[in-house]
Design a protein around this motif. Sequence first.
Motif, PDB file in Angstrom:
ATOM      1  N   CYS A   1      11.603   3.410  -0.824  1.00 24.65           N
ATOM      2  CA  CYS A   1      11.520   3.771   0.597  1.00 24.65           C
ATOM      3  C   CYS A   1      10.104   4.246   0.886  1.00 24.65           C
ATOM      4  CB  CYS A   1      12.531   4.870   0.935  1.00 24.65           C
ATOM      5  SG  CYS A   1      14.222   4.501   0.400  1.00 24.65           S
ATOM      6  N   HIS A   2       9.438   3.620   1.850  1.00 28.32           N
ATOM      7  CA  HIS A   2       8.032   3.938   2.079  1.00 28.32           C
ATOM      8  C   HIS A   2       7.633   3.576   3.505  1.00 28.32           C
ATOM      9  CE1 HIS A   2       6.604  -0.293   2.133  1.00 28.32           C
ATOM     10  NE2 HIS A   2       7.679  -0.481   1.394  1.00 28.32           N
ATOM     11  N   ALA A   3       6.503   4.106   3.912  1.00 26.90           N
ATOM     12  CA  ALA A   3       5.919   3.770   5.211  1.00 26.90           C
ATOM     13  C   ALA A   3       5.032   2.543   5.070  1.00 26.90           C
ATOM     14  CB  ALA A   3       5.112   4.950   5.753  1.00 26.90           C
ATOM     15  N   GLU A   4       4.734   1.936   6.190  1.00 29.15           N
ATOM     16  CA  GLU A   4       3.931   0.711   6.175  1.00 29.15           C
ATOM     17  C   GLU A   4       2.523   0.966   5.655  1.00 29.15           C
ATOM     18  OE1 GLU A   4       2.569  -2.849   9.303  1.00 29.15           O
ATOM     19  OE2 GLU A   4       3.912  -1.234   9.942  1.00 29.15           O
ATOM     20  N   ASP A   5       1.983   2.139   5.909  1.00 28.48           N
ATOM     21  CA  ASP A   5       0.621   2.443   5.456  1.00 28.48           C
ATOM     22  C   ASP A   5       0.517   2.540   3.934  1.00 28.48           C
ATOM     23  OD1 ASP A   5      -0.183   2.472   8.057  1.00 28.48           O
ATOM     24  OD2 ASP A   5      -0.161   4.662   8.268  1.00 28.48           O
ATOM     25  N   ASP A   6       1.645   2.721   3.262  1.00 32.73           N
ATOM     26  CA  ASP A   6       1.644   2.892   1.801  1.00 32.73           C
ATOM     27  C   ASP A   6       2.056   1.620   1.073  1.00 32.73           C
ATOM     28  OD1 ASP A   6       0.986   5.672   2.004  1.00 32.73           O
ATOM     29  OD2 ASP A   6       3.075   6.061   2.557  1.00 32.73           O
ATOM     30  N   VAL A   7       2.023   0.481   1.747  1.00 28.89           N
ATOM     31  CA  VAL A   7       2.547  -0.741   1.152  1.00 28.89           C
ATOM     32  C   VAL A   7       1.737  -1.185  -0.066  1.00 28.89           C
ATOM     33  CG1 VAL A   7       1.203  -2.269   2.672  1.00 28.89           C
ATOM     34  CG2 VAL A   7       3.357  -3.075   1.695  1.00 28.89           C
ATOM     35  N   THR A   8       0.424  -0.974  -0.060  1.00 26.57           N
ATOM     36  CA  THR A   8      -0.393  -1.373  -1.213  1.00 26.57           C
ATOM     37  C   THR A   8      -0.006  -0.577  -2.453  1.00 26.57           C
ATOM     38  OG1 THR A   8      -2.242  -1.967   0.231  1.00 26.57           O
ATOM     39  CG2 THR A   8      -2.735  -1.619  -2.099  1.00 26.57           C
ATOM     40  N   TYR A   9       0.134   0.735  -2.287  1.00 25.38           N
ATOM     41  CA  TYR A   9       0.555   1.577  -3.402  1.00 25.38           C
ATOM     42  C   TYR A   9       1.927   1.149  -3.914  1.00 25.38           C
ATOM     43  CZ  TYR A   9       2.289   5.714  -5.850  1.00 25.38           C
ATOM     44  OH  TYR A   9       2.833   6.558  -6.792  1.00 25.38           O
ATOM     45  N   VAL A  10       2.847   0.870  -3.008  1.00 26.97           N
ATOM     46  CA  VAL A  10       4.216   0.516  -3.387  1.00 26.97           C
ATOM     47  C   VAL A  10       4.255  -0.844  -4.086  1.00 26.97           C
ATOM     48  CG1 VAL A  10       6.498  -0.051  -2.467  1.00 26.97           C
ATOM     49  CG2 VAL A  10       5.270   1.941  -1.622  1.00 26.97           C
ATOM     50  N   GLN A  11       3.451  -1.786  -3.640  1.00 26.35           N
ATOM     51  CA  GLN A  11       3.408  -3.094  -4.306  1.00 26.35           C
ATOM     52  C   GLN A  11       2.929  -2.948  -5.753  1.00 26.35           C
ATOM     53  OE1 GLN A  11       0.926  -5.241  -1.488  1.00 26.35           O
ATOM     54  NE2 GLN A  11       2.691  -6.399  -0.715  1.00 26.35           N
TER      55      GLN A  11
END
Length: 232
Positions: free
Chosen positions: A72-82
């Motif tokens: 579960c994450h925000a759109e701004d954190d998508v690079t970290y989550v990927q």
Amino acid sequence: MARFFGWFRDLKRNRNRNQNPNCSPQPSDRTKSRCQNPRSNSTSSQPVADSSSSWKFDSKARWGKEYDVCICHAEDDVTYVQDLVSFLELRPHSLRCFLQLRDLAPGGAVCTELCQAVRESHCWVLVISPSFLKDPWCWYQMQQALSESPTANGRVIPVRKQLERKDYPQELRFMFGIDVRLDKENGFQKIKRAILYYLEELCRKEREEQRQRDTENCVDTVSNTTDLSGTC
């Protein structure tokens, strides 16, 4: 001819010298045998790091859900989550991750898809950041996860990213979280260990329950056999 026999003798001597006398491969697995201990590279801090212990994570309870973890994450954190998902899906564990950008069904209702992802996951990693706190869908998914598992049993894994302790959501302050602000790679390791620990406990409990059921069935069978023999 003498030169040929000399060459053959040297070749045989070198082969015998390179063989390890302590390694005795089985006929059915000669090509895969190893003299070294497969656990020699694993550390005590990690639950499992080799395929020989994969049975610890194999049970009907685990495979009954589509995902091991929902991120579960925000759109701004998508690079970290990927990057995190790429790490979690590496072998040997190959954790099954739900990633919104990749796994949401096109055309599906957002609330329905997010609820389904929460229900079909064993664990939920909440990447708490300033953007997370501003995103209503992140709050919605967090509340869904907490409703599925209201107690701190290891299923909800808060990850504090670029966030001070004072700004932590009130709903999560009774849970131990993972702070990844200073060490990203070590944070990935901690998140993975938390997921593996829960899955291992889930599978262990199911095996214990199955052994208990087998024991009870065995006792019932013996009791019924004794009753029948007494009747005869």
